[in-house]
Scaffold this motif. Structure first.
Motif, PDB file in Angstrom:
ATOM      1  N   THR A   1      30.756  33.572  40.475  1.00 43.99           N
ATOM      2  CA  THR A   1      32.178  33.224  40.545  1.00 43.99           C
ATOM      3  C   THR A   1      32.958  33.730  39.343  1.00 43.99           C
ATOM      4  OG1 THR A   1      31.642  31.241  41.829  1.00 43.99           O
ATOM      5  CG2 THR A   1      33.817  31.330  40.809  1.00 43.99           C
ATOM      6  N   ALA A   2      32.443  33.473  38.145  1.00 38.61           N
ATOM      7  CA  ALA A   2      33.165  33.830  36.924  1.00 38.61           C
ATOM      8  C   ALA A   2      32.747  35.180  36.359  1.00 38.61           C
ATOM      9  CB  ALA A   2      32.944  32.752  35.859  1.00 38.61           C
ATOM     10  N   GLY A   3      31.696  35.772  36.929  1.00 35.52           N
ATOM     11  CA  GLY A   3      31.193  37.037  36.424  1.00 35.52           C
ATOM     12  C   GLY A   3      31.358  38.182  37.395  1.00 35.52           C
ATOM     13  N   THR A   4      30.373  38.377  38.263  1.00 36.62           N
ATOM     14  CA  THR A   4      30.365  39.560  39.124  1.00 36.62           C
ATOM     15  C   THR A   4      31.528  39.580  40.115  1.00 36.62           C
ATOM     16  OG1 THR A   4      28.834  38.441  40.653  1.00 36.62           O
ATOM     17  CG2 THR A   4      27.874  39.822  38.920  1.00 36.62           C
ATOM     18  N   TYR A   5      31.803  38.428  40.750  1.00 36.24           N
ATOM     19  CA  TYR A   5      32.909  38.413  41.707  1.00 36.24           C
ATOM     20  C   TYR A   5      34.250  38.588  41.006  1.00 36.24           C
ATOM     21  CZ  TYR A   5      35.841  37.140  45.660  1.00 36.24           C
ATOM     22  OH  TYR A   5      36.790  37.170  46.652  1.00 36.24           O
ATOM     23  N   SER A   6      34.382  38.037  39.811  1.00 35.55           N
ATOM     24  CA  SER A   6      35.613  38.221  39.044  1.00 35.55           C
ATOM     25  C   SER A   6      35.833  39.690  38.682  1.00 35.55           C
ATOM     26  CB  SER A   6      35.576  37.373  37.766  1.00 35.55           C
ATOM     27  OG  SER A   6      35.717  36.006  38.062  1.00 35.55           O
ATOM     28  N   MET A   7      34.765  40.434  38.484  1.00 31.66           N
ATOM     29  CA  MET A   7      34.884  41.847  38.131  1.00 31.66           C
ATOM     30  C   MET A   7      35.592  42.636  39.224  1.00 31.66           C
ATOM     31  SD  MET A   7      31.133  42.504  36.414  1.00 31.66           S
ATOM     32  CE  MET A   7      31.432  44.242  36.059  1.00 31.66           C
ATOM     33  N   SER A   8      35.221  42.368  40.469  1.00 35.34           N
ATOM     34  CA  SER A   8      35.850  43.086  41.585  1.00 35.34           C
ATOM     35  C   SER A   8      37.153  42.431  42.017  1.00 35.34           C
ATOM     36  CB  SER A   8      34.888  43.171  42.775  1.00 35.34           C
ATOM     37  OG  SER A   8      34.494  41.870  43.209  1.00 35.34           O
ATOM     38  N   ASN A   9      37.171  41.103  42.011  1.00 32.64           N
ATOM     39  CA  ASN A   9      38.324  40.373  42.524  1.00 32.64           C
ATOM     40  C   ASN A   9      39.559  40.541  41.646  1.00 32.64           C
ATOM     41  OD1 ASN A   9      38.986  38.579  44.763  1.00 32.64           O
ATOM     42  ND2 ASN A   9      39.403  37.047  43.206  1.00 32.64           N
ATOM     43  N   ALA A  10      39.369  40.645  40.343  1.00 34.01           N
ATOM     44  CA  ALA A  10      40.501  40.767  39.429  1.00 34.01           C
ATOM     45  C   ALA A  10      41.166  42.127  39.501  1.00 34.01           C
ATOM     46  CB  ALA A  10      40.036  40.501  37.994  1.00 34.01           C
TER      47      ALA A  10
ATOM     48  N   GLY B   1      39.089  51.963  33.528  1.00 28.53           N
ATOM     49  CA  GLY B   1      39.222  52.422  34.902  1.00 28.53           C
ATOM     50  C   GLY B   1      38.832  51.365  35.916  1.00 28.53           C
ATOM     51  N   ARG B   2      39.334  51.546  37.151  1.00 29.82           N
ATOM     52  CA  ARG B   2      39.120  50.558  38.206  1.00 29.82           C
ATOM     53  C   ARG B   2      37.724  50.659  38.834  1.00 29.82           C
ATOM     54  NH1 ARG B   2      43.712  49.471  35.733  1.00 29.82           N
ATOM     55  NH2 ARG B   2      45.650  49.871  36.864  1.00 29.82           N
ATOM     56  N   ARG B   3      37.324  51.880  39.166  1.00 32.80           N
ATOM     57  CA  ARG B   3      36.177  52.070  40.049  1.00 32.80           C
ATOM     58  C   ARG B   3      34.874  51.513  39.478  1.00 32.80           C
ATOM     59  NH1 ARG B   3      36.340  57.285  40.606  1.00 32.80           N
ATOM     60  NH2 ARG B   3      37.491  57.348  42.584  1.00 32.80           N
ATOM     61  N   ARG B   4      34.545  51.858  38.253  1.00 41.21           N
ATOM     62  CA  ARG B   4      33.233  51.489  37.727  1.00 41.21           C
ATOM     63  C   ARG B   4      33.061  49.969  37.607  1.00 41.21           C
ATOM     64  NH1 ARG B   4      33.470  54.344  31.894  1.00 41.21           N
ATOM     65  NH2 ARG B   4      34.446  55.944  33.191  1.00 41.21           N
ATOM     66  N   ILE B   5      34.125  49.268  37.235  1.00 45.52           N
ATOM     67  CA  ILE B   5      34.016  47.815  37.086  1.00 45.52           C
ATOM     68  C   ILE B   5      33.967  47.148  38.452  1.00 45.52           C
ATOM     69  CG2 ILE B   5      35.158  45.758  36.166  1.00 45.52           C
ATOM     70  CD1 ILE B   5      36.250  47.518  33.922  1.00 45.52           C
ATOM     71  N   PHE B   6      34.770  47.631  39.380  1.00 46.28           N
ATOM     72  CA  PHE B   6      34.763  47.095  40.742  1.00 46.28           C
ATOM     73  C   PHE B   6      33.379  47.227  41.362  1.00 46.28           C
ATOM     74  CE2 PHE B   6      35.258  47.362  45.318  1.00 46.28           C
ATOM     75  CZ  PHE B   6      36.197  46.384  45.625  1.00 46.28           C
ATOM     76  N   ILE B   7      32.798  48.403  41.280  1.00 46.06           N
ATOM     77  CA  ILE B   7      31.493  48.647  41.904  1.00 46.06           C
ATOM     78  C   ILE B   7      30.407  47.805  41.240  1.00 46.06           C
ATOM     79  CG2 ILE B   7      29.669  50.376  42.192  1.00 46.06           C
ATOM     80  CD1 ILE B   7      31.845  52.425  42.747  1.00 46.06           C
ATOM     81  N   ALA B   8      30.431  47.718  39.914  1.00 46.04           N
ATOM     82  CA  ALA B   8      29.434  46.903  39.218  1.00 46.04           C
ATOM     83  C   ALA B   8      29.513  45.447  39.667  1.00 46.04           C
ATOM     84  CB  ALA B   8      29.632  47.013  37.711  1.00 46.04           C
ATOM     85  N   GLY B   9      30.727  44.939  39.828  1.00 50.74           N
ATOM     86  CA  GLY B   9      30.888  43.563  40.269  1.00 50.74           C
ATOM     87  C   GLY B   9      30.390  43.338  41.684  1.00 50.74           C
TER      88      GLY B   9
ATOM     89  N   VAL C   1      31.401  49.081  48.378  1.00 53.74           N
ATOM     90  CA  VAL C   1      31.053  50.121  47.403  1.00 53.74           C
ATOM     91  C   VAL C   1      31.376  51.507  47.944  1.00 53.74           C
ATOM     92  CG1 VAL C   1      29.116  51.262  46.252  1.00 53.74           C
ATOM     93  CG2 VAL C   1      29.323  48.775  46.171  1.00 53.74           C
ATOM     94  N   VAL C   2      31.090  51.735  49.203  1.00 54.21           N
ATOM     95  CA  VAL C   2      31.407  53.041  49.808  1.00 54.21           C
ATOM     96  C   VAL C   2      32.911  53.290  49.751  1.00 54.21           C
ATOM     97  CG1 VAL C   2      31.395  54.372  51.964  1.00 54.21           C
ATOM     98  CG2 VAL C   2      29.366  53.061  51.284  1.00 54.21           C
ATOM     99  N   GLY C   3      33.707  52.261  50.078  1.00 54.51           N
ATOM    100  CA  GLY C   3      35.155  52.409  49.994  1.00 54.51           C
ATOM    101  C   GLY C   3      35.621  52.712  48.583  1.00 54.51           C
ATOM    102  N   ALA C   4      35.001  52.076  47.587  1.00 51.01           N
ATOM    103  CA  ALA C   4      35.382  52.301  46.188  1.00 51.01           C
ATOM    104  C   ALA C   4      35.027  53.712  45.730  1.00 51.01           C
ATOM    105  CB  ALA C   4      34.707  51.262  45.297  1.00 51.01           C
ATOM    106  N   LEU C   5      33.887  54.215  46.158  1.00 57.55           N
ATOM    107  CA  LEU C   5      33.501  55.574  45.791  1.00 57.55           C
ATOM    108  C   LEU C   5      34.443  56.602  46.400  1.00 57.55           C
ATOM    109  CD1 LEU C   5      29.623  55.274  46.213  1.00 57.55           C
ATOM    110  CD2 LEU C   5      30.873  55.555  44.059  1.00 57.55           C
ATOM    111  N   TRP C   6      34.996  56.273  47.555  1.00 61.67           N
ATOM    112  CA  TRP C   6      35.909  57.176  48.257  1.00 61.67           C
ATOM    113  C   TRP C   6      37.310  57.142  47.641  1.00 61.67           C
ATOM    114  CZ3 TRP C   6      37.521  56.073  54.033  1.00 61.67           C
ATOM    115  CH2 TRP C   6      38.303  57.147  54.504  1.00 61.67           C
ATOM    116  N   ALA C   7      37.732  56.004  47.132  1.00 58.71           N
ATOM    117  CA  ALA C   7      39.111  55.818  46.683  1.00 58.71           C
ATOM    118  C   ALA C   7      39.400  56.565  45.379  1.00 58.71           C
ATOM    119  CB  ALA C   7      39.413  54.333  46.512  1.00 58.71           C
TER     120      ALA C   7
END
Length: 459
Positions: free
Chosen positions: A358-367, A319-327, A430-436
Motif C-alpha cells: 500500500t505505502a510502497g510498491t502500489y504508491s510507486m505506480s499510483n502516485a 522519469g515516469r516509466r522506471r518508477i511506475f514499472i518497478a512499483g 507493464v507492457v502499456g508502460a513500456l509502450w508509452a
C-alpha cells in the motif's frame, strides 16, 4: 528542450513561478479533497459489500452466492464509469475542468448519501437491490470523470519540474478517503450483528455529506488552467465554425496509441481493488476479524498519504516509466505473499506485506499515473483521453473481486486464482508502460500529438 527536473528553470520569471505554484497548491488541495470523497465512498461501499449487503439486500440462502451478488453490485459501477468518462470528459474538454469537477463531486456525494437511506430486502423485496444498483451506477458515472479531471487540472497548473508532484495529492486524497472510511467503519464492524445490519451500516454513508460540503467549497473557488483557456481562445481564433461536439472522436483519431497505453497501464489498479474488497472478505472467511484488517488498511494508507508525493518527486527527477514499472512488478510479486499470509492467518506478516504494498510498491505506480496519463494527451482532448482510457482499463478491474470469489469459493487454501489475476493484470500494465512515451522532460505545450492537421481537416 526545457529541463523539467529543476524547480525553477533558467529564464522563468520568479514571480510568475510563485503564482503558478500557488495555483498548483490550490488545485492539489481540491484534488486531495475530491479524491478523499471518491474513495471514502468507494471503500465504504466495498466494506459494506464485504460485510453487510449480502445479508440485507438479498434473499436468504447460500452465503457464498449472496456475497457474489453483493460484489456484483460493487462491480456494476465499473460498467457506468466509462460512460461517466465519456460524458464528463466531453464536458471537461468543452466547457472546462472546474465546473465539470463540481458536477462529479455533487453526483458522487449525493448518491453515497442516498445509499444510507435505502430500505432493505425485508422492507421492499427486490426493489432493495434494484435501488442499490441505481445508486451504485450514479457513483460509477461520477467516478468515471473525477480522477482524470482532477489530475488534468492539477498537472496543467503545476510549475516546471513538479508536474507529477502536485497531481499526486489526488492519490493521497484517495488514501485519506480509505483511512476515513476505515475509521468510520471500525465501530460499525465492532457492533453486534443485529445492530450493524439494522442501522449501524448506514452511518458511514450518511457521514459522506461532511466531506462533500468541504470539497464543494474548495472546488468552487478554483480557476481554469491557463493552458486550457489559451487553447480554447486559440481554437476560437483559428476555427471559423462550431467547436467540435464530440472530443472523444478527436481523441480517437489523433491519439489512438495513447488511449490503449493508458487503458493497459490502468490495470495497475487491480492490486488496490483486490486488497480493499476481496482481501477483506477473504480474511473474514478464514476467521480474521474485520476490525484487524481495517486497522491494517488504515496504517498502510496513512503512510501512503505521505509516500505518494515522495514517489512523485522521484518521478519528476528520474522519469515516469522506471518508477511506475518497478512499483507494478513489486505489487504483482508481493500479492502472492499477501494472500498466503491471509490463508494461514499470520497477522504480523499480513500487516508487513500489506503496508509494503500500500505505502510502497502500489504508491510507486499510483502516485505517478495522474500526471503521466494526462501528459500523454494534447490539452484539447486531455480530459477525454485520460478519463476514457483509465476507465476502460478499470472496468475489467471492477469485476475481479467477483471473479476471484467465484474461483476461490469457500476453500481458504485455494487462493492461487486471486493472486494470478493480480499478477496477470500487472503484466498488462507493464507492457502499456513500456509502450508509452516518457514525458517528464517534455514542455507542457508539447505534450500529446499535434492537432493542427486535424483542425484543418475539420475546418
Amino acid at each position: 528542450m526545457t529541463n523539467q527536473s529543476t524547480l525553477v528553470a533558467p529564464g522563468v520569471d520568479t514571480a510568475k513561478h510563485e503564482y503558478r505554484t500557488q495555483r498548483a497548491k490550490k488545485a492539489a488541495i481540491a484534488g486531495f479533497l475530491g479524491g478523499a470523497l471518491e474513495y471514502y465512498d468507494f471503500f465504504v461501499y466495498a466494506t459494506a459489500a464485504s460485510l453487510v449487503f449480502s445479508h440485507i439486500f438479498f434473499p436468504a440462502g447460500n452465503p457464498t452466492v449472496a456475497l457474489i451478488a453483493s460484489f456484483a453490485t460493487f462491480g456494476v459501477a465499473y460498467i457506468a464509469r466509462p460512460f461517466g468518462a465519456l460524458l464528463f470528459g466531453h464536458l471537461g474538454d468543452k466547457i472546462g475542468r472546474k465546473n465539470t469537477l463540481v458536477m462529479t463531486l455533487v453526483l458522487m456525494g449525493g448518491a453515497t448519501f442516498l445509499i444510507g437511506l435505502l430500505p432493505d430486502f425485508n422492507t421492499v423485496g427486490y426493489w432493495a437491490p434494484v435501488l442499490l444498483v441505481v445508486m451504485r451506477l450514479l457513483q460509477g458515472l461520477s467516478a468515471g470523470g473525477e480522477t482524470a479531471g482532477a489530475a488534468a487540472l492539477a498537472m496543467e497548473e503545476s510549475p516546471v519540474g513538479r508536474r507529477a508532484f502536485f497531481p499526486s495529492f489526488t492519490m493521497s486524497g484517495i488514501s485519506a478517503g480509505i483511512v476515513l472510511a476505515s475509521l468510520v467503519f471500525l465501530p460499525v464492524a465492532a457492533m453486534n450483528e443485529a445492530d450493524r445490519l439494522a442501522w449501524g451500516w448506514r452511518i458511514p454513508f450518511l457521514l459522506s455529506a461532511v466531506v462533500l460540503v468541504v470539497a464543494f467549497v474548495v472546488r468552487r473557488s478554483l480557476e481554469e488552467p491557463e493552458v486550457f483557456t489559451e487553447a480554447a481562445e486559440q481554437l476560437e481564433k483559428n476555427v471559423q465554425h462550431e467547436k467540435p461536439k464530440m472530443p472523444f472522436m478527436q481523441m480517437f483519431s489523433t491519439h489512438p496509441a495513447q488511449f490503449f497505453q493508458v487503458a493497459m497501464m490502468s490495470f495497475e489498479t487491480v492490486t488496490n481493488i483486490f486488497m480493499q474488497a476481496f482481501g477483506l472478505a477473504f480474511a473474514v472467511s478464514v476467521g480474521i476479524p474485520a476490525q484487524t484488517m481495517l486497522i491494517i488498511s488504515i496504517v498502510g494508507n496513512v503512510i501512503a498519504i505521505g509516500s505518494q508525493p515522495l514517489m512523485a518527486l522521484f518521478a519528476d527527477r528520474y522519469g515516469r516509466r522506471r518508477i511506475f514499472i518497478a512499483g507494478v512488478l513489486g505489487s504483482g510479486t508481493l500479492i502472492w505473499v499477501y494472500f498466503w499470509a491471509i490463508s494461514t492467518a499470520q497477522i504480523g506478516l499480513i500487516f508487513v506485506v500489506s503496508t509494503l504494498i500500500t505505502a510502497g510498491t502500489y504508491s510507486m505506480s499510483n502516485a505517478i499515473y495522474p500526471a503521466w496519463f494526462a501528459e500523454l494527451f494534447n490539452v484539447r482532448v486531455r480530459y477525454t483521453g485520460m478519463a476514457i482510457g483509465l476507465q476502460v482499463g478499470i472496468l475489467a478491474a471492477g469485476f475481479t473481486p467477483l471473479l476471484a470469489t467465484a474461483l476461490v469459493g469457500d476453500d481458504p487454501s485455494n487462493w492461487g486464482p486471486a493472486a494470478w489475476i493480480v499478477a496477470g493484470s500487472s503484466v498488462i500494465a507493464v507492457v502499456g508502460a513500456l509502450w508509452a512515451r516518457e514525458t517528464y522532460r517534455t514542455p507542457i505545450n508539447e505534450l500529446g500529438n499535434p492537432m493542427e492537421n486535424e483542425l484543418r481537416t475539420n475546418a
